[in-house]
Design a protein around this motif. Structure first.
Motif, PDB file in Angstrom:
ATOM      1  N   LYS A 278       0.833  -1.202   0.000  1.00  0.00           N
ATOM      2  CA  LYS A 278       0.000   0.000   0.000  1.00  0.00           C
ATOM      3  C   LYS A 278       0.868   1.254   0.000  1.00  0.00           C
ATOM      4  N   GLY A 279       0.666   2.070  -1.018  1.00  0.00           N
ATOM      5  CA  GLY A 279       1.365   3.341  -1.111  1.00  0.00           C
ATOM      6  C   GLY A 279       0.408   4.488  -0.875  1.00  0.00           C
ATOM      7  N   TYR A 280       0.936   5.581  -0.372  1.00  0.00           N
ATOM      8  CA  TYR A 280       0.132   6.758  -0.048  1.00  0.00           C
ATOM      9  C   TYR A 280       0.514   7.926  -0.946  1.00  0.00           C
ATOM     10  N   SER A 281      -0.430   8.829  -1.128  1.00  0.00           N
ATOM     11  CA  SER A 281      -0.102  10.073  -1.828  1.00  0.00           C
ATOM     12  C   SER A 281      -0.934  11.219  -1.278  1.00  0.00           C
ATOM     13  N   ALA A 282      -0.412  12.419  -1.495  1.00  0.00           N
ATOM     14  CA  ALA A 282      -1.135  13.647  -1.196  1.00  0.00           C
ATOM     15  C   ALA A 282      -1.035  14.526  -2.437  1.00  0.00           C
ATOM     16  N   THR A 283      -2.163  15.084  -2.844  1.00  0.00           N
ATOM     17  CA  THR A 283      -2.181  16.003  -3.973  1.00  0.00           C
ATOM     18  C   THR A 283      -2.516  17.388  -3.446  1.00  0.00           C
ATOM     19  N   VAL A 284      -1.614  18.336  -3.704  1.00  0.00           N
ATOM     20  CA  VAL A 284      -1.740  19.679  -3.144  1.00  0.00           C
ATOM     21  C   VAL A 284      -1.950  20.680  -4.276  1.00  0.00           C
ATOM     22  N   ALA A 285      -3.088  21.367  -4.246  1.00  0.00           N
ATOM     23  CA  ALA A 285      -3.301  22.480  -5.173  1.00  0.00           C
ATOM     24  C   ALA A 285      -2.431  23.647  -4.732  1.00  0.00           C
ATOM     25  N   LEU A 286      -1.764  24.301  -5.693  1.00  0.00           N
ATOM     26  CA  LEU A 286      -0.777  25.325  -5.359  1.00  0.00           C
ATOM     27  C   LEU A 286      -1.319  26.730  -5.565  1.00  0.00           C
ATOM     28  N   ASP A 287      -1.056  27.565  -4.588  1.00  0.00           N
ATOM     29  CA  ASP A 287      -1.330  28.993  -4.732  1.00  0.00           C
ATOM     30  C   ASP A 287      -0.347  29.586  -5.739  1.00  0.00           C
ATOM     31  N   ASP A 288      -0.747  30.658  -6.395  1.00  0.00           N
ATOM     32  CA  ASP A 288       0.129  31.280  -7.395  1.00  0.00           C
ATOM     33  C   ASP A 288       1.454  31.740  -6.803  1.00  0.00           C
ATOM     34  N   SER A 289       1.469  32.012  -5.489  1.00  0.00           N
ATOM     35  CA  SER A 289       2.693  32.489  -4.831  1.00  0.00           C
ATOM     36  C   SER A 289       3.551  31.352  -4.281  1.00  0.00           C
ATOM     37  N   SER A 290       3.145  30.105  -4.508  1.00  0.00           N
ATOM     38  CA  SER A 290       3.888  28.964  -3.968  1.00  0.00           C
ATOM     39  C   SER A 290       5.280  28.864  -4.571  1.00  0.00           C
ATOM     40  N   ILE A 291       6.241  28.532  -3.722  1.00  0.00           N
ATOM     41  CA  ILE A 291       7.573  28.164  -4.189  1.00  0.00           C
ATOM     42  C   ILE A 291       7.635  26.649  -4.123  1.00  0.00           C
ATOM     43  N   ALA A 292       7.330  26.032  -5.249  1.00  0.00           N
ATOM     44  CA  ALA A 292       7.176  24.581  -5.322  1.00  0.00           C
ATOM     45  C   ALA A 292       8.045  24.036  -6.433  1.00  0.00           C
ATOM     46  N   PRO A 293       8.451  22.776  -6.323  1.00  0.00           N
ATOM     47  CA  PRO A 293       9.333  22.201  -7.355  1.00  0.00           C
ATOM     48  C   PRO A 293       8.619  22.026  -8.684  1.00  0.00           C
ATOM     49  N   SER A 294       9.380  22.197  -9.751  1.00  0.00           N
ATOM     50  CA  SER A 294       8.869  21.890 -11.087  1.00  0.00           C
ATOM     51  C   SER A 294       9.653  20.731 -11.695  1.00  0.00           C
ATOM     52  N   VAL A 295      10.758  20.360 -11.075  1.00  0.00           N
ATOM     53  CA  VAL A 295      11.505  19.170 -11.465  1.00  0.00           C
ATOM     54  C   VAL A 295      11.054  18.024 -10.571  1.00  0.00           C
ATOM     55  N   SER A 296      10.733  16.888 -11.142  1.00  0.00           N
ATOM     56  CA  SER A 296      10.314  15.748 -10.331  1.00  0.00           C
ATOM     57  C   SER A 296      11.470  15.295  -9.450  1.00  0.00           C
ATOM     58  N   MET A 297      11.153  14.976  -8.190  1.00  0.00           N
ATOM     59  CA  MET A 297      12.186  14.667  -7.207  1.00  0.00           C
ATOM     60  C   MET A 297      11.897  13.369  -6.478  1.00  0.00           C
ATOM     61  N   THR A 298      12.960  12.754  -5.985  1.00  0.00           N
ATOM     62  CA  THR A 298      12.861  11.565  -5.138  1.00  0.00           C
ATOM     63  C   THR A 298      13.677  11.794  -3.878  1.00  0.00           C
ATOM     64  N   ASP A 299      13.050  11.542  -2.737  1.00  0.00           N
ATOM     65  CA  ASP A 299      13.716  11.602  -1.436  1.00  0.00           C
ATOM     66  C   ASP A 299      13.902  10.154  -0.992  1.00  0.00           C
ATOM     67  N   ASP A 300      15.068   9.580  -1.318  1.00  0.00           N
ATOM     68  CA  ASP A 300      15.274   8.147  -1.121  1.00  0.00           C
ATOM     69  C   ASP A 300      15.176   7.717   0.330  1.00  0.00           C
ATOM     70  N   ALA A 301      15.669   8.506   1.249  1.00  0.00           N
ATOM     71  CA  ALA A 301      15.656   8.122   2.661  1.00  0.00           C
ATOM     72  C   ALA A 301      14.236   7.920   3.171  1.00  0.00           C
ATOM     73  N   TYR A 302      13.319   8.756   2.712  1.00  0.00           N
ATOM     74  CA  TYR A 302      11.931   8.680   3.166  1.00  0.00           C
ATOM     75  C   TYR A 302      11.034   7.930   2.176  1.00  0.00           C
TER      76      TYR A 302
END
Length: 415
Positions: A278-302
C-alpha cells in the motif's frame, strides 16, 4: 485474435493499445466505472528509470528492522499471520544479495528504458496530453550514508545504461531552485536528465479514449469472478455486471489486475509471487505564490517522490504491507506533509491536501511478470510495484508481441 484484457489501469489500457495496434480485436473489462480508477489514480507521477534499485537489496533487511513498529516508517510490515506475506517475505530476503540485486537492476533498467522510449514514440504519434514534463528526476539526500549507498547503486545503473550522476547540494538547488531554503539540509543528490513525469490517471483516461477510437471495447462496472479452464487452456471467464452474470469467451486472455491478479489465478492452481504494497499520496493544489518544485524529485531516505502536475504537487511513496487493506492511516498521511514542509517550507497550498492510497502489485525482486502463464492462452502483465507508470508502455508492447507469437524487442525474465 479476439483478446480479453482484465483490468483498465495503466497496465491494462497500455496492453489494450498495443494489442489493438497489432491488429487484434480487444475488449477491456474492469469493475470500476472508468479507466485508471485504482492504483493508477494518484501515484507518484514519475517515469523513473533512475528508480531501478529494488527494495530487496543488501541494505533492506537491517533498515526494515530499524523501522519496525514505526507508524510513519517508509517500509512498514504489519505483524500478523498472513501465509502469503510470509512466503513473499522469504523470497524477498532471498533477493537481497548483491548478486540478485545486480541482476534485478539489469532487468528493471532494461524494461524501464524501453518503456520510456515507447512512451515518447506514443506521445509523438498521438499527441496525448497528461501534464507531462521532460525535466529529469532529481534524487536528494539529507543523510550522508544514504548518499554513499546511492553512489554505489548508481555505478551499477550506469553499467546498464541509466545515467544517474552524483551532484553536490549547490547543483541540486541549481536544478531545482525551490530547494534553496532547504539547502542546509542537503548533503548532495543524483540527477537523471532523461527521466520524465506526468499524470498517470490522465494518461490512462486519454489512452483509453484513443483505444476506443481504434475499435477497443470497454466494459466498465464488470467484475471478473472466475476464469474457467480445461485441457491446459482457458475456456471462458465468468463475469458479473449490471445486466447479470455471464460467461465471456475469447481466443486469448490477459490478466492485468495488479495486486488482485493472484486471487483470480489461485483457483486455477497458478501461484505468483505478487503481494499488495500500500502506497500513499497527497495532492496539493498550489497557490500562485507557492515556491514549489517543477523538477520531479525523489527523497530516497523517506521513500517519497514529488511531481509537479500542472498547478498541483503530487507527493507519494512509502510501502505498507497490510494485505488488501485500503484504509488511510493518518500517521502516514501526516508524514508525507511533514517531510514536504521540511524540504519546501514556502509551499503555499491553495486548500487542504487530498490524500489517497493504492495497492501496488509487488514482486520480491521488483521485476514484473509479463508473458504466457501455464495455460496456453492466458497471459499475465502484473507485478510492476512502484514502477507501473514507468513500465506501462514497454510492458504493454512486449505483452502484445508475445500474444501475437513474436519475440519482444527486449529480453524478459521467464514467468
Amino acid at each position: 485474435m479476439n483478446v480479453l484484457v482484465f483490468g483498465a489501469g495503466v497496465i491494462g489500457v497500455s496492453s489494450a493499445w498495443y494489442l489493438a495496434q497489432a491488429g487484434h480485436k480487444v475488449t477491456v473489462m474492469d469493475r470500476q466505472p472508468g479507466a485508471g480508477m485504482e492504483t493508477s489514480f494518484a501515484n507518484g507521477g514519475q517515469i523513473s528509470v533512475s528508480h531501478a534499485e529494488p527494495w530487496s537489496n543488501p541494505h533492506a533487511p537491517l533498515r526494515a528492522l530499524c523501522w519496525m513498529g514505526r507508524e510513519d516508517a517508509p517500509l512498514l510490515f504489519r505483524l500478523r499471520w498472513d501465509a502469503a506475506l510470509f512466503e513473499w517475505s522469504l523470497r524477498f530476503l532471498s533477493e537481497c544479495t548483491a548478486q540478485r540485486t545486480r541482476a534485478n537492476i539489469r532487468d528493471i533498467v532494461t524494461l524501464a528504458s524501453y518503456s520510456r522510449n515507447q512512451l515518447k514514440a506514443l506521445r509523438e504519434e498521438t499527441g496525448i496530453q497528461y501534464d507531462h514534463l521532460e525535466r529529469g528526476i532529481l534524487h536528494v539526500y539529507t543523510d550522508r550514508k544514504e548518499l554513499e549507498t546511492a553512489v554505489e547503486a548508481s555505478k551499477v545503473l550506469r553499467e546498464y545504461g541509466c545515467d544517474r550522476r552524483t551532484i553536490n547540494a549547490y547543483e541540486c538547488v541549481a536544478i531545482e531552485p525551490a530547494l534553496e531554503t532547504a539547502q542546509p539540509l542537503l548533503v548532495g543528490g543524483q540527477y537523471t536528465a532523461e527521466d520524465e513525469s506526468g499524470d498517470a490517471h490522465r494518461f490512462t483516461k486519454q489512452l483509453a479514449e484513443l483505444c476506443r477510437l481504434q475499435g477497443v471495447t470497454f466494459r466498465y462496472g464488470t467484475t471478473i469472478d472466475q476464469i474457467e479452464a480445461a485441457d491446459g487452456h482457458v475456456t471462458g471467464a465468468l463475469v458479473t455486471s449490471s445486466t447479470g452474470r455471464d460467461v465471456v469467451k475469447a481466443d486469448a486472455y490477459v490478466v492485468a489486475l495488479g495486486s488482485y491478479t493472484p486471487l483470480l489465478l489461485r483457483p486455477l492452481g497458478i501461484r505468483i509471487p505478487v503481494y499488495p504494497a500500500k502506497g500513499y499520496s497527497a495532492t496539493v493544489a498550489l497557490d500562485d505564490s507557492s515556491i514549489a518544485p517543477s523538477v520531479s524529485m525523489t527523497d530516497d531516505a523517506y521513500k517519497l517522490v514529488f511531481s509537479r502536475l500542472g498547478q498541483r504537487l503530487r507527493i507519494a511513496g512509502t510501502a505498507e504491507f497490510n494485505g488488501y487493506n485500503t484504509e488511510l492511516n493518518s500517521s502516514r498521511c501526516n508524514a508525507l506533509m511533514q517531510r514536504t514542509r521540511q524540504l519546501f517550507p514556502e509551499l503555499r497550498p491553495a486548500g487542504k491536501p487530498e490524500f489517497w492510497c493504492g495497492l501496488r502489485p509487488s514482486t520480491p525482486s521488483n521485476v514484473p511478470l509479463i508473458g504466457r502463464s501455464a495455460l496456453s492462452n492466458l497471459y499475465l502483465n502484473t507485478g510492476h510495484g512502484t514502477l507501473g507508470w514507468t513500465m506501462a508502455c514497454g510492458a504493454g508492447k512486449a505483452l502484445a508481441d508475445i500474444v501475437g507469437g513474436r519475440s519482444p524487442e527486449i529480453e524478459l525474465r521467464r514467468i
